[in-house]
Design an enzyme around this catalytic site. Structure first.
Site, PDB file in Angstrom:
ATOM      1  N   PRO A   1       0.809  -1.224   0.000  1.00  0.00           N
ATOM      2  CA  PRO A   1       0.000   0.000   0.000  1.00  0.00           C
ATOM      3  C   PRO A   1       0.842   1.274   0.000  1.00  0.00           C
ATOM      4  O   PRO A   1       0.812   2.063   0.934  1.00  0.00           O
ATOM      5  CB  PRO A   1      -0.826  -0.131   1.291  1.00  0.00           C
ATOM      6  CG  PRO A   1       0.044  -0.934   2.207  1.00  0.00           C
ATOM      7  CD  PRO A   1       0.840  -1.874   1.330  1.00  0.00           C
TER       8      PRO A   1
ATOM      9  N   ALA B   1       1.757   4.627  -2.707  1.00  0.00           N
ATOM     10  CA  ALA B   1       0.864   5.656  -3.243  1.00  0.00           C
ATOM     11  C   ALA B   1      -0.236   5.045  -4.127  1.00  0.00           C
ATOM     12  O   ALA B   1      -1.429   5.263  -3.895  1.00  0.00           O
ATOM     13  CB  ALA B   1       1.666   6.685  -4.028  1.00  0.00           C
TER      14      ALA B   1
ATOM     15  N   ASN C   1       5.617  -0.670 -12.266  1.00  0.00           N
ATOM     16  CA  ASN C   1       6.431  -0.185 -13.379  1.00  0.00           C
ATOM     17  C   ASN C   1       7.360  -1.284 -13.869  1.00  0.00           C
ATOM     18  O   ASN C   1       7.761  -2.164 -13.108  1.00  0.00           O
ATOM     19  CB  ASN C   1       7.284   1.013 -12.939  1.00  0.00           C
ATOM     20  CG  ASN C   1       6.550   2.328 -13.146  1.00  0.00           C
ATOM     21  OD1 ASN C   1       5.591   2.410 -13.906  1.00  0.00           O
ATOM     22  ND2 ASN C   1       6.995   3.357 -12.457  1.00  0.00           N
TER      23      ASN C   1
ATOM     24  N   ALA D   1      -0.646   9.578  -8.002  1.00  0.00           N
ATOM     25  CA  ALA D   1      -0.921   9.489  -6.568  1.00  0.00           C
ATOM     26  C   ALA D   1       0.314   9.895  -5.782  1.00  0.00           C
ATOM     27  O   ALA D   1       1.444   9.639  -6.190  1.00  0.00           O
ATOM     28  CB  ALA D   1      -1.347   8.078  -6.192  1.00  0.00           C
TER      29      ALA D   1
ATOM     30  N   LYS E   1       4.733   1.786 -22.324  1.00  0.00           N
ATOM     31  CA  LYS E   1       5.027   2.509 -21.084  1.00  0.00           C
ATOM     32  C   LYS E   1       6.496   2.352 -20.728  1.00  0.00           C
ATOM     33  O   LYS E   1       7.144   3.308 -20.283  1.00  0.00           O
ATOM     34  CB  LYS E   1       4.149   1.994 -19.941  1.00  0.00           C
ATOM     35  CG  LYS E   1       4.394   2.771 -18.646  1.00  0.00           C
ATOM     36  CD  LYS E   1       3.407   2.447 -17.565  1.00  0.00           C
ATOM     37  CE  LYS E   1       3.657   3.331 -16.343  1.00  0.00           C
ATOM     38  NZ  LYS E   1       2.709   3.063 -15.238  1.00  0.00           N
TER      39      LYS E   1
ATOM     40  N   ASN F   1       9.261   5.278 -20.094  1.00  0.00           N
ATOM     41  CA  ASN F   1      10.035   5.302 -18.852  1.00  0.00           C
ATOM     42  C   ASN F   1      11.538   5.288 -19.122  1.00  0.00           C
ATOM     43  O   ASN F   1      12.305   5.948 -18.420  1.00  0.00           O
ATOM     44  CB  ASN F   1       9.660   4.116 -17.958  1.00  0.00           C
ATOM     45  CG  ASN F   1       8.352   4.327 -17.221  1.00  0.00           C
ATOM     46  OD1 ASN F   1       7.887   5.451 -17.076  1.00  0.00           O
ATOM     47  ND2 ASN F   1       7.750   3.248 -16.762  1.00  0.00           N
TER      48      ASN F   1
ATOM     49  N   ASN G   1      10.703  16.431 -14.587  1.00  0.00           N
ATOM     50  CA  ASN G   1      10.504  15.921 -15.945  1.00  0.00           C
ATOM     51  C   ASN G   1      10.579  17.026 -16.994  1.00  0.00           C
ATOM     52  O   ASN G   1      11.127  16.840 -18.078  1.00  0.00           O
ATOM     53  CB  ASN G   1       9.151  15.206 -16.042  1.00  0.00           C
ATOM     54  CG  ASN G   1       9.106  13.922 -15.234  1.00  0.00           C
ATOM     55  OD1 ASN G   1      10.112  13.515 -14.644  1.00  0.00           O
ATOM     56  ND2 ASN G   1       7.953  13.283 -15.192  1.00  0.00           N
TER      57      ASN G   1
ATOM     58  N   SER H   1       9.638   8.626 -10.494  1.00  0.00           N
ATOM     59  CA  SER H   1       9.838   7.733  -9.345  1.00  0.00           C
ATOM     60  C   SER H   1      11.312   7.382  -9.172  1.00  0.00           C
ATOM     61  O   SER H   1      11.806   7.279  -8.043  1.00  0.00           O
ATOM     62  CB  SER H   1       9.008   6.461  -9.523  1.00  0.00           C
ATOM     63  OG  SER H   1       9.369   5.790 -10.723  1.00  0.00           O
TER      64      SER H   1
ATOM     65  N   GLU I   1      14.107   0.940  -9.813  1.00  0.00           N
ATOM     66  CA  GLU I   1      13.552  -0.114 -10.671  1.00  0.00           C
ATOM     67  C   GLU I   1      14.313  -0.221 -11.999  1.00  0.00           C
ATOM     68  O   GLU I   1      13.781  -0.741 -12.973  1.00  0.00           O
ATOM     69  CB  GLU I   1      12.069   0.158 -10.921  1.00  0.00           C
ATOM     70  CG  GLU I   1      11.219   0.048  -9.668  1.00  0.00           C
ATOM     71  CD  GLU I   1       9.764   0.405  -9.899  1.00  0.00           C
ATOM     72  OE1 GLU I   1       8.905  -0.480  -9.762  1.00  0.00           O
ATOM     73  OE2 GLU I   1       9.481   1.576 -10.211  1.00  0.00           O
TER      74      GLU I   1
END
Length: 297
Positions: A8, A10, A97, A123, A178, A182, A196, A248, A260
């Site tokens: 849990p 964002a 992601n 979020a 996506k 990224n 960004n 992120s 990531e």
């Protein structure tokens, strides 16, 4: 439905609140595994307050839908310990992601219906008790395995909770698109520690163009029909639309957390190697982020 949110953060907290608002029985599962309760305030068009059970084993046993919203590198270690408690009918929905996180788990989970999703909702979890819906978007949902193809009804479940949600039988294409975006944004904003929007500056944007060129060659080999101009245009649109945001990966580097990168640029490079393609710019970005991780973690 009985729904458990694994991770849990964002995005997970956002979905937990909206799913509960829609009338579902929602439980949260966190890394500490200690049963407790948690209140969450959702700041959106209509603010609301929600109470959740945390790490309730019975809720996991009764779970119809497990929504996995941990970071890509956490998927395996977070999910494997829970599998003995899950019914084989429990639907697994991965919403993270990057790509490749499920590949090593296939033999352990393929008896479950498996779905994958990608969302453009924004979020921000300010603290343990407050999540802000920072931007409205849409969610694409689709099957990972044959059992997942029978679960299109989950589109209605999610759409009734947080629209809009579309069912995409070719979800892999959406995930690749996506990932491509990224690859062009996240590592650069992390290395330069910029928002960004700063990628629009000419001295940095030339790297965006070069990254997209390498990425497009790999997309072609993967059978993803997306022209170079469409890719670059989409990247530029995201940069403009999220100009005030930090990626992120930028935040992970800022707070000296594991990124990531292995499941974004790292996955791209694995596929490039498979196809015998050289991607030196993406390789350089990958190396820089990995070096940063080694120096700070």
């Amino acid at each position: 439905m009985n729904i458990t949110i694994l991770g849990p953060g964002a995005v997970g907290s956002l979905w937990a609140c909206y799913l509960q608002k829609a009338g579902h029985n929602v439980c949260l599962w966190t890394r500490n595994s200690i049963p407790s309760e948690q209140s969450l305030s959702l700041s959106a068009n209509e603010n609301s307050s929600h109470q959740f059970k945390i790490n309730d084993k019975q809720a996991l046993i009764d779970c119809d839908l497990l929504v996995i919203t941990v970071k890509a590198w956490q998927v395996e270690s977070a999910l494997l310990p829970l599998l003995p408690l899950l019914s084989k009918e429990t639907i697994l929905l991965f919403m993270h992601n990057g790509m490749g996180a499920i590949d090593n788990l296939k033999e352990h989970i393929n008896h479950h219906p498996i779905l994958q999703a990608t969302t453009t909702h924004g979020a921000l979890k300010e603290n343990n008790t407050n999540v802000i819906h920072t931007g409205y978007g849409n969610t694409s949902l689709g099957p990972f395995n044959p059992l997942g193809k029978q679960c299109q009804f989950i589109q209605d479940v999610l759409n009734h909770s947080l629209p809009s949600v579309d069912w995409n039988p070719e979800i892999n294409i959406a995930l690749w698109k996506k990932l491509a975006i990224n690859c062009a944004i996240n590592p650069l904003t992390a290395i330069h520690q910029c928002k960004n929007g700063q990628l629009e500056q000419l001295d940095i944007h030339q790297y965006v163009v070069s990254i997209c060129s390498e990425v497009h060659e790999i997309l072609q080999k993967e059978g993803i029909e997306w022209s170079y101009s469409e890719l670059l245009s989409s990247v530029n649109q995201v940069i403009k639309a999220t100009s005030a945001n930090y990626s992120s990966m930028n935040r992970d580097c800022f707070y000296q957390r594991k990124t990531e990168i292995d499941f974004i640029t790292g996955y791209l490079l694995k596929r490039a190697k498979f196809h015998g393609i050289s991607a030196p710019i993406n390789q350089s970005l990958y190396n820089q982020i990995k070096q940063f991780e080694e120096n700070t973690l």
